[in-house]
Design a protein around this motif. Sequence first.
Motif, PDB file in Angstrom:
ATOM      1  N   SER A  64      10.499   9.107  -4.084  1.00 20.65           N
ATOM      2  CA  SER A  64       9.951  10.428  -4.396  1.00 20.65           C
ATOM      3  C   SER A  64      10.626  11.503  -3.557  1.00 20.65           C
ATOM      4  CB  SER A  64       8.440  10.448  -4.142  1.00 20.65           C
ATOM      5  OG  SER A  64       7.804   9.407  -4.858  1.00 20.65           O
ATOM      6  N   PHE A  65      10.856  12.647  -4.187  1.00 25.17           N
ATOM      7  CA  PHE A  65      11.488  13.775  -3.519  1.00 25.17           C
ATOM      8  C   PHE A  65      10.541  14.965  -3.410  1.00 25.17           C
ATOM      9  CE2 PHE A  65      14.727  11.222  -5.615  1.00 25.17           C
ATOM     10  CZ  PHE A  65      15.541  10.909  -4.537  1.00 25.17           C
ATOM     11  N   ASP A  66       9.281  14.720  -3.670  1.00 23.86           N
ATOM     12  CA  ASP A  66       8.241  15.734  -3.533  1.00 23.86           C
ATOM     13  C   ASP A  66       7.007  15.036  -2.982  1.00 23.86           C
ATOM     14  OD1 ASP A  66       5.879  17.441  -4.295  1.00 23.86           O
ATOM     15  OD2 ASP A  66       7.472  18.708  -5.111  1.00 23.86           O
ATOM     16  N   PRO A  67       6.375  15.586  -1.949  1.00 19.02           N
ATOM     17  CA  PRO A  67       5.215  14.916  -1.351  1.00 19.02           C
ATOM     18  C   PRO A  67       3.980  14.910  -2.234  1.00 19.02           C
ATOM     19  CG  PRO A  67       5.535  17.063  -0.353  1.00 19.02           C
ATOM     20  CD  PRO A  67       6.720  16.831  -1.238  1.00 19.02           C
ATOM     21  N   ARG A  68       4.017  15.643  -3.358  1.00 14.47           N
ATOM     22  CA  ARG A  68       2.808  15.831  -4.143  1.00 14.47           C
ATOM     23  C   ARG A  68       2.663  14.880  -5.326  1.00 14.47           C
ATOM     24  NH1 ARG A  68       3.533  22.306  -4.373  1.00 14.47           N
ATOM     25  NH2 ARG A  68       5.638  21.586  -4.806  1.00 14.47           N
ATOM     26  N   TRP A  69       3.614  13.993  -5.514  1.00 17.64           N
ATOM     27  CA  TRP A  69       3.484  12.986  -6.574  1.00 17.64           C
ATOM     28  C   TRP A  69       4.497  11.874  -6.365  1.00 17.64           C
ATOM     29  CZ3 TRP A  69       3.181  18.193  -8.318  1.00 17.64           C
ATOM     30  CH2 TRP A  69       4.402  18.873  -8.346  1.00 17.64           C
ATOM     31  N   ASN A  70       4.237  10.730  -7.005  1.00 21.37           N
ATOM     32  CA  ASN A  70       5.171   9.611  -6.974  1.00 21.37           C
ATOM     33  C   ASN A  70       6.159   9.750  -8.125  1.00 21.37           C
ATOM     34  OD1 ASN A  70       4.073   8.233  -4.734  1.00 21.37           O
ATOM     35  ND2 ASN A  70       2.521   7.271  -6.014  1.00 21.37           N
ATOM     36  N   GLU A  71       7.418   9.434  -7.852  1.00 17.85           N
ATOM     37  CA  GLU A  71       8.466   9.558  -8.861  1.00 17.85           C
ATOM     38  C   GLU A  71       9.292   8.274  -8.900  1.00 17.85           C
ATOM     39  OE1 GLU A  71       9.940  14.057  -8.517  1.00 17.85           O
ATOM     40  OE2 GLU A  71       9.923  13.038  -6.578  1.00 17.85           O
ATOM     41  N   HIS A  72      10.065   8.110  -9.940  1.00 19.56           N
ATOM     42  CA  HIS A  72      11.099   7.081 -10.041  1.00 19.56           C
ATOM     43  C   HIS A  72      10.594   5.692  -9.633  1.00 19.56           C
ATOM     44  CE1 HIS A  72      13.585  10.597 -10.549  1.00 19.56           C
ATOM     45  NE2 HIS A  72      13.348  10.999  -9.317  1.00 19.56           N
ATOM     46  N   SER A  73       9.742   5.119 -10.453  1.00 16.02           N
ATOM     47  CA  SER A  73       9.219   3.782 -10.175  1.00 16.02           C
ATOM     48  C   SER A  73      10.263   2.722 -10.516  1.00 16.02           C
ATOM     49  CB  SER A  73       7.944   3.537 -10.983  1.00 16.02           C
ATOM     50  OG  SER A  73       8.218   3.561 -12.370  1.00 16.02           O
ATOM     51  N   GLN A  74      10.244   1.635  -9.762  1.00 19.87           N
ATOM     52  CA  GLN A  74      11.177   0.535  -9.989  1.00 19.87           C
ATOM     53  C   GLN A  74      10.655  -0.731  -9.319  1.00 19.87           C
ATOM     54  OE1 GLN A  74      14.832   2.025  -8.316  1.00 19.87           O
ATOM     55  NE2 GLN A  74      13.804   2.748  -6.493  1.00 19.87           N
ATOM     56  N   ASP A  75      11.130  -1.874  -9.797  1.00 16.61           N
ATOM     57  CA  ASP A  75      10.771  -3.143  -9.176  1.00 16.61           C
ATOM     58  C   ASP A  75      11.461  -3.266  -7.821  1.00 16.61           C
ATOM     59  OD1 ASP A  75       9.310  -3.809 -11.427  1.00 16.61           O
ATOM     60  OD2 ASP A  75      10.986  -4.864 -12.374  1.00 16.61           O
ATOM     61  N   TRP A  76      10.893  -4.105  -6.956  1.00 17.37           N
ATOM     62  CA  TRP A  76      11.531  -4.347  -5.672  1.00 17.37           C
ATOM     63  C   TRP A  76      11.306  -5.793  -5.243  1.00 17.37           C
ATOM     64  CZ3 TRP A  76       9.049  -5.693  -1.006  1.00 17.37           C
ATOM     65  CH2 TRP A  76       7.648  -5.647  -1.032  1.00 17.37           C
ATOM     66  N   SER A  77      12.173  -6.277  -4.373  1.00 21.31           N
ATOM     67  CA  SER A  77      12.025  -7.619  -3.820  1.00 21.31           C
ATOM     68  C   SER A  77      12.644  -7.645  -2.432  1.00 21.31           C
ATOM     69  CB  SER A  77      12.701  -8.665  -4.718  1.00 21.31           C
ATOM     70  OG  SER A  77      14.097  -8.428  -4.805  1.00 21.31           O
ATOM     71  N   LEU A  78      12.146  -8.547  -1.591  1.00 21.12           N
ATOM     72  CA  LEU A  78      12.666  -8.708  -0.235  1.00 21.12           C
ATOM     73  C   LEU A  78      12.970 -10.174  -0.007  1.00 21.12           C
ATOM     74  CD1 LEU A  78      13.252  -7.455   2.577  1.00 21.12           C
ATOM     75  CD2 LEU A  78      10.870  -7.973   3.176  1.00 21.12           C
ATOM     76  N   GLU A  79      14.239 -10.484   0.202  1.00 20.08           N
ATOM     77  CA  GLU A  79      14.676 -11.847   0.491  1.00 20.08           C
ATOM     78  C   GLU A  79      15.434 -11.824   1.812  1.00 20.08           C
ATOM     79  OE1 GLU A  79      13.840 -14.499  -1.097  1.00 20.08           O
ATOM     80  OE2 GLU A  79      12.837 -13.474  -2.764  1.00 20.08           O
TER      81      GLU A  79
END
Length: 240
Positions: A64-79
């Motif tokens: 997100s590039f604005d503190p007032r909303w969530n943007e650009h959702s995507q999957d994530w993983s940590l290995e």
Amino acid sequence: MKSNTLLLLLCTIFLWTLHAKAQEKSKLLKSWICVSSMSLPDSIVGNNSAYIRYTFEPRTSYVSFDPRWNEHSQDWSLEGNQLKMGSVTYTVEELTDADLVLVQPGIQVVTFRDEQLFCRDSTHLIQDGIFKSEPVFTANRWFAPRLKSEDLHPIIGAALGSSASYRGKVFAVSFVIGTDGSVNDVHVLQSVKDSYDQKVLKQLDKTSGLWTPPFFHGHPIQTRMVFRMNYAGATIVPFN
């Protein structure tokens, strides 16, 4: 006997490894604010001081590039120390309860801090009057209400339609987000046309209750924010 002992040892190591991985992933499950971004030698990416927030939920991450909303959702993983967000893979150089340092090999090093740490710092808490006998604070990158759904731009834009006669004209509105997430004390700061203004205000009113207020030391606070847009597209008042 030896085989049973070896089997028990292997099971213990396996369970410990799973536990350690789960702990590392659980540390990520929060919002992180970028505090520094440094380009690596030979990289074409410059140093960046813009607002950037990474938010990790169990299955989804947001950039997100604005503190007032969530943007650009995507999957994530940590290995191991490899964090994959969408198509981008980072090396986790440091991960603690407070700090996250990500390296994009050959490109940049980005340092993040737990968003909650800023919610205890009164330096960025600026009072902007009183509403309903309670103080109101100016929304900024550290203390800002957050819309629970998509960002405000498409919500407002959906009702406006298209008209070349409005193009380039600027509309501005200020409003207070209460501690219950409601929209209050709305004031048009710059009008385009009454019919245009009313459409925007109607859409804004629909978001009442859909905001999460910012918190200071664990307590919700009221904030006043300003939203500006022109008919060619929405813009926001830059945060300091």
